[in-house]
Design an enzyme around this catalytic site. Structure first.
Site, PDB file in Angstrom:
ATOM      1  N   CYS A  69       0.834  -1.198   0.000  1.00  0.00           N
ATOM      2  CA  CYS A  69       0.000   0.000   0.000  1.00  0.00           C
ATOM      3  C   CYS A  69       0.872   1.253   0.000  1.00  0.00           C
ATOM      4  CB  CYS A  69      -0.952  -0.055   1.198  1.00  0.00           C
ATOM      5  SG  CYS A  69      -2.360   1.075   1.096  1.00  0.00           S
ATOM      6  N   VAL A  70       0.627   2.197   0.904  1.00  0.00           N
ATOM      7  CA  VAL A  70       1.378   3.450   0.889  1.00  0.00           C
ATOM      8  C   VAL A  70       2.773   3.291   1.488  1.00  0.00           C
ATOM      9  CG1 VAL A  70      -0.698   4.871   0.898  1.00  0.00           C
ATOM     10  CG2 VAL A  70       0.357   4.225   3.060  1.00  0.00           C
TER      11      VAL A  70
END
Length: 325
Positions: A113-114
């Site tokens: 993800c981030v």
């Protein structure tokens, strides 16, 4: 006895919980299903308990300073904060400094993800193609211009560095890592136990193209986007839509691109493919009926659009992503 594959997952305050537990579960199931030996440990800046974004506390195994190498796979999850314009990826400087220091002694590095923003801050994505959660892709591209950010794929591999998209895509990324280590058969066995699709490929889109775009600043264009979605079988040519907006074709095309970031024809085609995807996932309708229902017309046109936007055929997409019996 199989060799131990040492996996270390970085954990820090407000980290997204699923980014940590999702890959860990995949590796645990690989051990159970395939008799392999993934050893998963959690590391944090100071060791001990860490509170995640979900409020759940994780007890980590080691502090960053206690790790001196011997890691086959390092997984770096991420964290986000809310902002008026949307989610913003957070940068934990303790994690960045540690990742930068430990990276040369790690066999393989993957962000979830981030977490890609942390790898970027550590300089590990310079000159590479990378992905992240679609909602922070613009932030990643703006802050790190040396990275080629592709917001669409579920995961991207650039040498020994992997970057993954958000939420459930952490499972797809971990399954891809298992495939690299032990082959397709074990990864599929793990996917069956997780009751997830039998491994989405990295190029599979992580989001619905028309719906992922930010709302238009002009209310009339925003309303038109909704109209397009609800009238896919109608005439949605530039001429027809310009007439609906009471604008010249040239002016309408320019305004639409300014507001949506894409051309009219490309937007309509993407919306039609998205609708076709949903029908392929949830119905047994023949391809000809689906093509007609979404405004793509013939089966041949449906095939061309799928090949162009998704890199696969409608039949192959249905076999992979069918969701009902």
């Amino acid at each position: 006895m199989p060799l131990i594959h040492r996996v270390l997952i970085a954990v820090f305050p407000d980290v997204d919980l699923l980014d940590v537990t999702g890959p860990a579960e995949v590796f645990a199931l690989a051990n159970r299903e395939g008799g392999v030996r993934y050893e998963v440990r959690l590391a944090s800046p100071a060791g001990g308990a860490v509170t995640t974004s979900a409020g759940v506390r994780l007890l980590t195994d080691v502090a960053f300073d206690e790790v001196d190498g011997g890691i086959d796979t390092l997984i770096v999850p991420g964290a986000v904060a809310s902002a008026p314009a949307g989610p913003v990826a957070l940068i934990d400087q303790d994690v960045v400094a540690w990742v930068e220091r430990i990276a040369p002694r790690v066999g393989r590095i993957a962000s979830v993800c981030v977490g890609a923003h942390l790898l970027a801050a550590a300089g590990l994505l310079d000159g590479k193609v990378a992905t992240t959660h679609w909602s922070t892709a613009d932030q990643l591209a703006a802050e790190y211009p040396r990275i080629t950010v592709d917001p669409d794929p579920i995961f991207v591999r650039s040498g020994r560095v992997w970057t993954g998209a958000g939420i459930s895509a952490c499972l797809d990324l971990a399954l891809a890592l298992v495939t690299e280590d032990h082959g397709e058969e074990l990864a599929l066995a793990v996917a069956r136990q997780l009751v997830v699709y039998l491994k989405r490929q990295g190029g599979q889109s992580q989001f619905s193209v028309p719906l992922s775009r930010p709302a238009a600043a002009r209310r009339d264009i925003d309303d038109l986007q909704l109209y397009i979605t609800e009238h896919l079988g109608d005439d949605l040519s530039v001429a027809a839509l310009a007439a609906r907006m009471s604008l010249s074709e040239r002016h309408f095309a320019r305004v639409f691109r300014q507001e949506t970031g894409t051309g009219v024809a490309a937007y309509v085609e993407a919306a039609r493919v998205e609708a076709a995807r949903r029908l392929l996932e949830t119905t047994d309708d023949p391809l000809a009926a689906i093509g007609a229902a979404v405004g793509l017309g013939s089966v041949e046109t449906l095939h061309r659009a799928f090949r162009k936007l998704l890199g696969t055929s409608p039949g192959a997409y249905r076999r992979r992503f069918r969701t009902i019996a």
